[in-house]
Design a protein around this motif. Structure first.
Motif, PDB file in Angstrom:
ATOM      1  N   HIS A 126       0.883  -1.086   0.020  1.00  0.00           N
ATOM      2  CA  HIS A 126       0.182  -0.070   0.027  1.00  0.00           C
ATOM      3  C   HIS A 126       0.902   1.261   0.089  1.00  0.00           C
ATOM      4  O   HIS A 126       0.450   2.321  -0.390  1.00  0.00           O
ATOM      5  CB  HIS A 126      -1.072  -0.062   1.314  1.00  0.00           C
ATOM      6  N   ASN A 127       1.928   1.242   0.588  1.00  0.00           N
ATOM      7  CA  ASN A 127       2.897   2.448   0.612  1.00  0.00           C
ATOM      8  C   ASN A 127       4.151   1.880   0.163  1.00  0.00           C
ATOM      9  O   ASN A 127       5.206   1.107   0.744  1.00  0.00           O
ATOM     10  CB  ASN A 127       3.016   2.945   2.022  1.00  0.00           C
ATOM     11  N   LEU A 143       1.360   6.110  -2.007  1.00  0.00           N
ATOM     12  CA  LEU A 143       0.811   6.375  -0.670  1.00  0.00           C
ATOM     13  C   LEU A 143      -0.668   5.900  -0.622  1.00  0.00           C
ATOM     14  O   LEU A 143      -1.243   6.357  -1.227  1.00  0.00           O
ATOM     15  CB  LEU A 143       1.066   7.904   0.091  1.00  0.00           C
ATOM     16  N   ASP A 144      -1.027   5.055   0.322  1.00  0.00           N
ATOM     17  CA  ASP A 144      -2.296   4.700   0.515  1.00  0.00           C
ATOM     18  C   ASP A 144      -2.950   4.385  -0.691  1.00  0.00           C
ATOM     19  O   ASP A 144      -3.998   4.628  -1.077  1.00  0.00           O
ATOM     20  CB  ASP A 144      -3.126   5.647   1.190  1.00  0.00           C
ATOM     21  N   VAL A 148       1.745   9.639  -5.457  1.00  0.00           N
ATOM     22  CA  VAL A 148       1.828  10.909  -4.982  1.00  0.00           C
ATOM     23  C   VAL A 148       2.389  11.911  -6.166  1.00  0.00           C
ATOM     24  O   VAL A 148       3.390  11.676  -6.814  1.00  0.00           O
ATOM     25  CB  VAL A 148       3.126  11.087  -3.887  1.00  0.00           C
ATOM     26  N   PHE A 247       8.015   9.291   4.557  1.00  0.00           N
ATOM     27  CA  PHE A 247       6.841   8.761   3.848  1.00  0.00           C
ATOM     28  C   PHE A 247       6.567   7.324   4.564  1.00  0.00           C
ATOM     29  O   PHE A 247       5.489   6.983   4.271  1.00  0.00           O
ATOM     30  CB  PHE A 247       7.100   8.313   2.107  1.00  0.00           C
ATOM     31  N   ASN A 248       7.349   7.020   5.488  1.00  0.00           N
ATOM     32  CA  ASN A 248       7.182   5.741   5.893  1.00  0.00           C
ATOM     33  C   ASN A 248       6.383   4.583   5.212  1.00  0.00           C
ATOM     34  O   ASN A 248       5.566   3.965   5.294  1.00  0.00           O
ATOM     35  CB  ASN A 248       6.384   5.776   7.225  1.00  0.00           C
ATOM     36  N   SER A 250       6.357   0.607   3.093  1.00  0.00           N
ATOM     37  CA  SER A 250       6.620  -0.731   3.649  1.00  0.00           C
ATOM     38  C   SER A 250       7.392  -1.383   2.709  1.00  0.00           C
ATOM     39  O   SER A 250       7.667  -2.603   2.825  1.00  0.00           O
ATOM     40  CB  SER A 250       5.297  -1.530   3.786  1.00  0.00           C
ATOM     41  N   ASP A 285       9.678  -3.857   9.441  1.00  0.00           N
ATOM     42  CA  ASP A 285       9.253  -5.139   8.238  1.00  0.00           C
ATOM     43  C   ASP A 285       9.241  -4.531   6.795  1.00  0.00           C
ATOM     44  O   ASP A 285       8.428  -4.722   6.311  1.00  0.00           O
ATOM     45  CB  ASP A 285       7.653  -5.487   8.528  1.00  0.00           C
TER      46      ASP A 285
END
Lengths: 310, 310
Positions: A126-127, A143-144, A148, A247-248, A250, A285
């Motif tokens: 998702h990200n 993102l989500d 972006v 941005f965090n 995954s 993770d």
């Protein structure tokens, strides 16, 4: 009757197009020509698109990946350095006027991110951050589950983060950007400078080594070449730690030729990330993976863009 | 009968709460107490919330701003250094169990961004960066009218971008982060180091100068203090250029005490931005403004968060 999406990848060397049935990632037709040739590039592009146009169903939308600064919100290419006459080219409008279907335009690195997320190494994530480390460094951020863009569609220029104050000159005219230190061009230039300064190496100064030469020599154990790639990887890792905080994501997907240098480049990338994140929560993770779509990433990104809107 | 939102701001010093009628930004009740006192902080917080609870209509939701690393997606505060016993505190669940209304939790700097965007300096803007330059440096990002959270809600930590390789130690344990160079704490420390090294200044070494001392001395023309603020402003500007490339916002909102130093700090910020962006397109209609909500930004951010979901 089938509905279709039509994808275009506009490169400095080649124009490519592919026709996809809706819901499929297998093109039923594809064509390519040189970007330069007789006639205007726009006419040649329209002709190319016509050659794959379906006669057994409608095209829902055209997606197009283009290099250089563009505004995806307006569909204007501000400048395409390798395409004569393409300054402030309203490509979306030109193609819509010609083909009478909706057209969506995106920056090639942004669409590579979208392509890898939708069809490639980032599926299900998702990200996601995508960076391509090639002659330059381009990027894109999901993102989500959305690309972006920012106010004018100029977001995701991840190659132009300052990693070394007053560092080497970047292609953009500024100093110390990541692209000026960790791109293939920058790696080759640094190696050439070291040779000129008298460092020993299996590389030869004339003709000047390419990034591929450096990579090959590093695989064979050449210390200077290993240092060149390790230095570039270190700064890429520092920049990636910055982007993790911003941005965090995954997942980080890395594309481009330099990645094929393997661990001599990637181990310092990972080390620098771990050495610069403010908390292990950013990496616990986190997946760092190689891009999987290769040369087709632009077409898949253009398909993903068109299919995401229509 | 009126519907309400209830906002909570959890600070290291004070716990604050305010009750807002739906659709209003004027609180009808507000209360505050010290964070530390007799009894558990959670009990004291619940008691505080009960004191503003309405008796003439339902509370649609509670929004809460909390410091430190938190996961807004799960509503857990990982660590709140100034609140005894709050490690892995499931605050969302605790408050929902107690008050039987939905609770949304956010990082205080992220919610400050949301508050300034919804009710303050950033009203009407779609893509916004917020940074607070105080004892630390926190941040938040709004893109396409949504707060950027990332995979675990850890995005927007804009104070932890590396701006000086191997630079000063940051509060997070890493080196060379923006917070370690441009926060009020870092400005004061740099000035103290220069005094210790024998530099002339109207500042005195004992007691060590605060950021406010440095700011005041700079206004009075002290060269060392001007240099301290200018140096910090420069690095902030370099980082902001990086963030413009990453997010392409149309507005940067700056909050926190250091901003009140004025042009001696802000002029170098702007100069460094212009000197580091890859294209004028990133700054041509960019607004750089001061935050407008002051001490209430946490409550307004919490209100904006609750109202955005319920």
């Amino acid at each position: 009757m089938t509905d279709y999406y039509l994808a275009i990848d506009i490169g400095g060397t080649r124009l490519r197009t592919a026709l996809f049935p809706a819901g499929s990632r297998e093109p039923v037709r594809h064509e390519r020509i040189s970007t330069r040739g007789a006639g205007s590039t726009l006419d040649r592009l329209c002709d190319l698109v016509s050659r794959v146009w379906p006669n057994d169903g409608p095209v829902r939308a055209i997606g197009a990946a283009a290099p250089g600064p563009i505004n995806p919100r307006t569909g204007v290419i501000y400048a395409a350095p390798n395409i004569p006459g393409w300054r402030n080219m309203p490509l979306k409008k030109e193609l819509e006027d010609h083909f009478h279907v909706p057209v969506e335009l995106g920056n090639d690195a942004n669409l590579a991110a979208l392509g890898e997320w939708r069809f490639g190494a980032g599926m299900g994530c998702h990200n996601l951050l995508y960076l391509t480390i090639s002659t330059g460094i381009g990027g894109g951020v999901i993102l989500d589950d959305s690309l972006v863009l920012g106010e004018h569609g100029l977001a995701g220029e991840l190659g132009h983060i300052t990693v070394l104050p007053d560092g080497p000159l970047c292609g953009c005219g500024q100093r110390g950007h990541l692209e000026a230190i960790a791109s293939g061009t920058a790696i080759a230039r640094w190696a050439a400078e070291q040779l000129a300064a008298g460092r020993q190496s299996s590389l030869t100064p004339d003709p000047a080594p390419t990034a591929k030469d450096v990579s090959r020599a590093a695989q064979a154990g050449d210390a200077l070449s290993i240092e060149a790639l390790s230095r570039a990887g270190h700064f890429l890792g520092v920049a990636l730690a910055d982007f993790l905080h911003a941005f965090n994501p995954s997942m980080i997907v890395l594309g481009g030729g330099v990645i094929s240098s393997g661990e001599v480049f990637l181990a310092p990338v990972r080390q620098a990330i771990y050495d610069h994140v403010m908390s292990p929560a950013y990496v616990q993770d986190l997946k760092i993976v190689k891009a999987s779509l290769g040369d087709d990433v632009g077409l898949f990104g253009a398909l993903a863009l068109a299919a995401s809107k229509y």
